[in-house]
Design a protein around this motif. Sequence first.
Motif, mmCIF file in Angstrom:
data_model
loop_
_atom_site.group_PDB
_atom_site.id
_atom_site.type_symbol
_atom_site.label_atom_id
_atom_site.label_comp_id
_atom_site.label_asym_id
_atom_site.label_seq_id
_atom_site.Cartn_x
_atom_site.Cartn_y
_atom_site.Cartn_z
ATOM 1 N N LYS A 1 43.458 44.963 49.208
ATOM 2 C CA LYS A 1 44.138 43.684 48.997
ATOM 3 C C LYS A 1 45.069 43.712 47.786
ATOM 4 C CE LYS A 1 41.033 40.847 46.117
ATOM 5 N NZ LYS A 1 39.847 41.686 45.864
ATOM 6 N N GLU B 1 35.276 50.331 43.531
ATOM 7 C CA GLU B 1 36.382 49.995 44.441
ATOM 8 C C GLU B 1 37.475 49.216 43.700
ATOM 9 O OE1 GLU B 1 34.389 47.880 47.639
ATOM 10 O OE2 GLU B 1 34.056 46.135 46.370
ATOM 11 N N TYR C 1 48.903 42.990 43.450
ATOM 12 C CA TYR C 1 48.896 41.520 43.472
ATOM 13 C C TYR C 1 50.282 41.000 43.081
ATOM 14 C CZ TYR C 1 43.898 42.513 43.362
ATOM 15 O OH TYR C 1 42.641 43.010 43.627
ATOM 16 N N ARG D 1 43.645 46.744 41.395
ATOM 17 C CA ARG D 1 44.730 46.551 40.435
ATOM 18 C C ARG D 1 45.000 47.797 39.582
ATOM 19 N NH1 ARG D 1 46.521 41.569 38.553
ATOM 20 N NH2 ARG D 1 44.616 40.574 39.293
ATOM 21 N N SER E 1 36.869 40.801 36.789
ATOM 22 C CA SER E 1 38.099 41.580 36.698
ATOM 23 C C SER E 1 38.589 41.586 35.266
ATOM 24 C CB SER E 1 39.184 40.944 37.573
ATOM 25 O OG SER E 1 39.283 41.601 38.787
#
Length: 404
Positions: free
Chosen positions: A49, A260, A367, A263, A187
């Motif tokens: 993603k 995993e 992102y 970013r 994060s």
Amino acid sequence: MRSALLDHVGRLTDDDLPAYVYDLSGLREHVDRIRAALPDSVQLLYAAKANSDSRVLRTLAGRVDGFEVASGGELRHVRAVAPEVPIAFGGPGKTETELASALQAGVERLHVESEHELRLVTVVLGDGLVDVLLRVNVPVHLGQVALAMGGRPSPFGMDPAQLDRCLEVIAADPRLRLRGLHVHLASGLGAQAQLELVDEVLAWAGHWAHERGISLAEVNVGGGMGVDYADPLQVFDWSAFGAGLKPLMARHPHLTLRVEPGRSVTAYCGWYVTQVLDIKSSRGQTFAVLRGGTHHLRTPAAKQHDQPFEVIPDETWRRPWTRPEARDEPVTLVGQLCTPKDVLARRITVERLRVGDRVAFAMAGAYAWNISHHAFLMHPHPTFHHIDEAETSAAPGTYARPLS
Ligand SMILES: *Cc1c(COP(=O)(O)O)cnc(C)c1O
């Protein structure tokens, strides 16, 4: 910006801008360094993603142990782009249809978010088998982090009490194979903070499994390795992280650890290159209006930061009037949207910035385009470029080097 990229940008016309330029050679080197820094007992997945660009995924395929996907759409896309890569399917709110297609596609792991979801799996599983990680909101204490997904009330994963109910479902259904736990709590952590979190999570998981007489084969501790948008050179310390994992893993000799990140893998390989359309002073502050904006690069709006950038001077000014410019002063870089929120960087001091100069925003590889609201105002989409020095022989650029 590396010279091969700069050369490429130099050959773009104004109407090619804004442009996303992906440095696939740089990405390859970066992920190989990450892989080399991690102990062999640690598996590296990439969270798709962050950036699901096909060529980015193909560059990573074979260099990581798998991709983590979080929707049926990502699942189909990843399967089409990189059919051989093992897939872990996670994410909240999986539909019955998504679960069925994931099982049909033979995902390597299913990250289960709740007891209800696990029961849905039993409905669509047919006579197949599936390897399951239960996602748990481990009761750890998180300090200040960029984004918290757990350690507090959260829609992600489940409370420990729910895990026990899942164990009952699994015990009653031999098609469900429990491999371990999945945790993605935060994060934006540095290597040391990330290590402390992994330590805490593994201790908790070991204790949990021991109390229940379960042997855990695997714990996936998620992503969230920090990147610093204020300092692009301050990269997550993978060497320290890898070195710190070794003694930790020695305490859990039968366990496979998975990480995993998203970013921290792709952020650095992407550049959003655009151009100054106008410069004006408003009540004592200077604004530079750029082609494009946060409808292409939403990251600074979403994270409320200043996107780092380099200026690429352009010497082709041919208008008969004085070229608008800012000199040794703070400038706010905005886009073309009719909203005051369309800000890419706020009050950054530039040596010189003129109408027509190009601006290359760094750290636009994660992102970035894929989280942007690009239909708003119907401006043209950016063009996309993939620079792979293994296949291109870069011609000399027509633009000068950036200000040093
Ligand atoms: C988003 C996400 C990741 C990747 O997070 P980064 O901050 O990009 O490293 C990993 N695992 C899960 C479950 C996620 O939701």
